[in-house]
Design a protein around this motif. Sequence first.
Motif, PDB file in Angstrom:
ATOM      1  N   THR A   1       0.821  -1.208   0.000  1.00 39.31           N
ATOM      2  CA  THR A   1       0.000   0.000   0.000  1.00 39.31           C
ATOM      3  C   THR A   1       0.856   1.259   0.000  1.00 39.31           C
ATOM      4  OG1 THR A   1      -1.765  -1.159   1.200  1.00 39.31           O
ATOM      5  CG2 THR A   1      -1.817   1.252   1.226  1.00 39.31           C
ATOM      6  N   GLU A   2       1.921   1.266   0.803  1.00 37.66           N
ATOM      7  CA  GLU A   2       2.810   2.433   0.866  1.00 37.66           C
ATOM      8  C   GLU A   2       3.434   2.712  -0.500  1.00 37.66           C
ATOM      9  OE1 GLU A   2       5.549   1.396   3.929  1.00 37.66           O
ATOM     10  OE2 GLU A   2       4.201   1.986   5.567  1.00 37.66           O
TER      11      GLU A   2
ATOM     12  N   GLU B   1       0.804   4.188  -2.823  1.00 39.18           N
ATOM     13  CA  GLU B   1       0.508   5.574  -2.474  1.00 39.18           C
ATOM     14  C   GLU B   1       1.529   6.543  -3.062  1.00 39.18           C
ATOM     15  OE1 GLU B   1       0.390   5.270   1.754  1.00 39.18           O
ATOM     16  OE2 GLU B   1      -1.788   4.951   1.825  1.00 39.18           O
TER      17      GLU B   1
ATOM     18  N   THR C   1      -3.031   7.393  -6.312  1.00 40.23           N
ATOM     19  CA  THR C   1      -3.974   7.473  -5.201  1.00 40.23           C
ATOM     20  C   THR C   1      -4.762   6.180  -5.137  1.00 40.23           C
ATOM     21  OG1 THR C   1      -4.208   9.869  -5.496  1.00 40.23           O
ATOM     22  CG2 THR C   1      -5.904   8.746  -4.211  1.00 40.23           C
TER      23      THR C   1
ATOM     24  N   MET D   1      -5.543   2.167  -8.456  1.00 41.77           N
ATOM     25  CA  MET D   1      -5.079   3.542  -8.231  1.00 41.77           C
ATOM     26  C   MET D   1      -5.501   4.457  -9.362  1.00 41.77           C
ATOM     27  SD  MET D   1      -1.126   2.636  -7.345  1.00 41.77           S
ATOM     28  CE  MET D   1      -1.085   1.342  -8.596  1.00 41.77           C
TER      29      MET D   1
ATOM     30  N   HIS E   1      -2.257  10.847  -9.192  1.00 43.64           N
ATOM     31  CA  HIS E   1      -2.398  11.819  -8.101  1.00 43.64           C
ATOM     32  C   HIS E   1      -3.170  13.059  -8.538  1.00 43.64           C
ATOM     33  CE1 HIS E   1      -0.082   9.745  -5.133  1.00 43.64           C
ATOM     34  NE2 HIS E   1       1.017   9.734  -5.830  1.00 43.64           N
TER      35      HIS E   1
END
Length: 269
Positions: free
Chosen positions: A51-52, A55, A59, A259, A262
């Motif tokens: 997940t990190e 990210e 997003t 995702m 961003h």
Amino acid sequence: MLNYFDLENENFQLSEISKIAAKSIFDEGYIIFRNFPFDLDDLDKTKKVFTELCELIGTPISHDKNNSIVWDIKNVHQSSSLIKTYSEHSHEAALHTDSQYSYYPEDMFGLLTLVKASCGGGSSYLLSLEDILLRLNALPDGEEVIRILSTTDFPFIVPNVFKKDDSKKLEFNFGPILRDNEIRFRIDTFEKALLYDSSMCSEEQLMAYQKLKTIITNQAYITEFFLEPGDLFFINNKTMLHGRSKFEDSNRHLLRIRMNRHDNDNSNK
């Protein structure tokens, strides 16, 4: 030749991996990192690191009404879904776009292989939009087929696990199959929608769809390969179709995170 990047014996930071991934996702359409570290005995930690990383790339967006970010891809024997998603069964998953039945399919996603199917099945498929358009344009009526696929709305039935409510009422979403440098495609959710109501598509739409389907299902155009444990596969969901062959080993297990970019304001739709 597949776009691999081997992390073995390298001390890469997540920030460095994310930069390589982001560039490849949009330049090549995908990238496979080999030997990404994971721990089957501590899946919470593995999911946290995964997940990190995601990210940093984009997003992460939830995949269900529970706002879950990480999706465990494995055969769900007890699922009672009327319309199952590919993540719930072990049958072949024909080439498709993830979330093509949603208002706005996500820009990209990551797949982390934890356990490979030991039965010899579960191979992965890839086909690029670039190759699809090349073959569509080669058709005598290719320009017209592309026009229909780009300017008219096609129906997609929503799998039960992604429905907005728990009622038995069927849900549908509509949209063009092709947009500017984008594709949204999945055979079963489109064809099941037509079984429910054949009037949702015109004859010219059906003609265009069948010609596109013939190209997409031609094995000669498809890249097929196996993901090994520790393979981390990032895919551009707008420019690549992906799929999977059937498998019998119920222990096969992958993790997926969807995702958006961003800078994409559709992340929460």
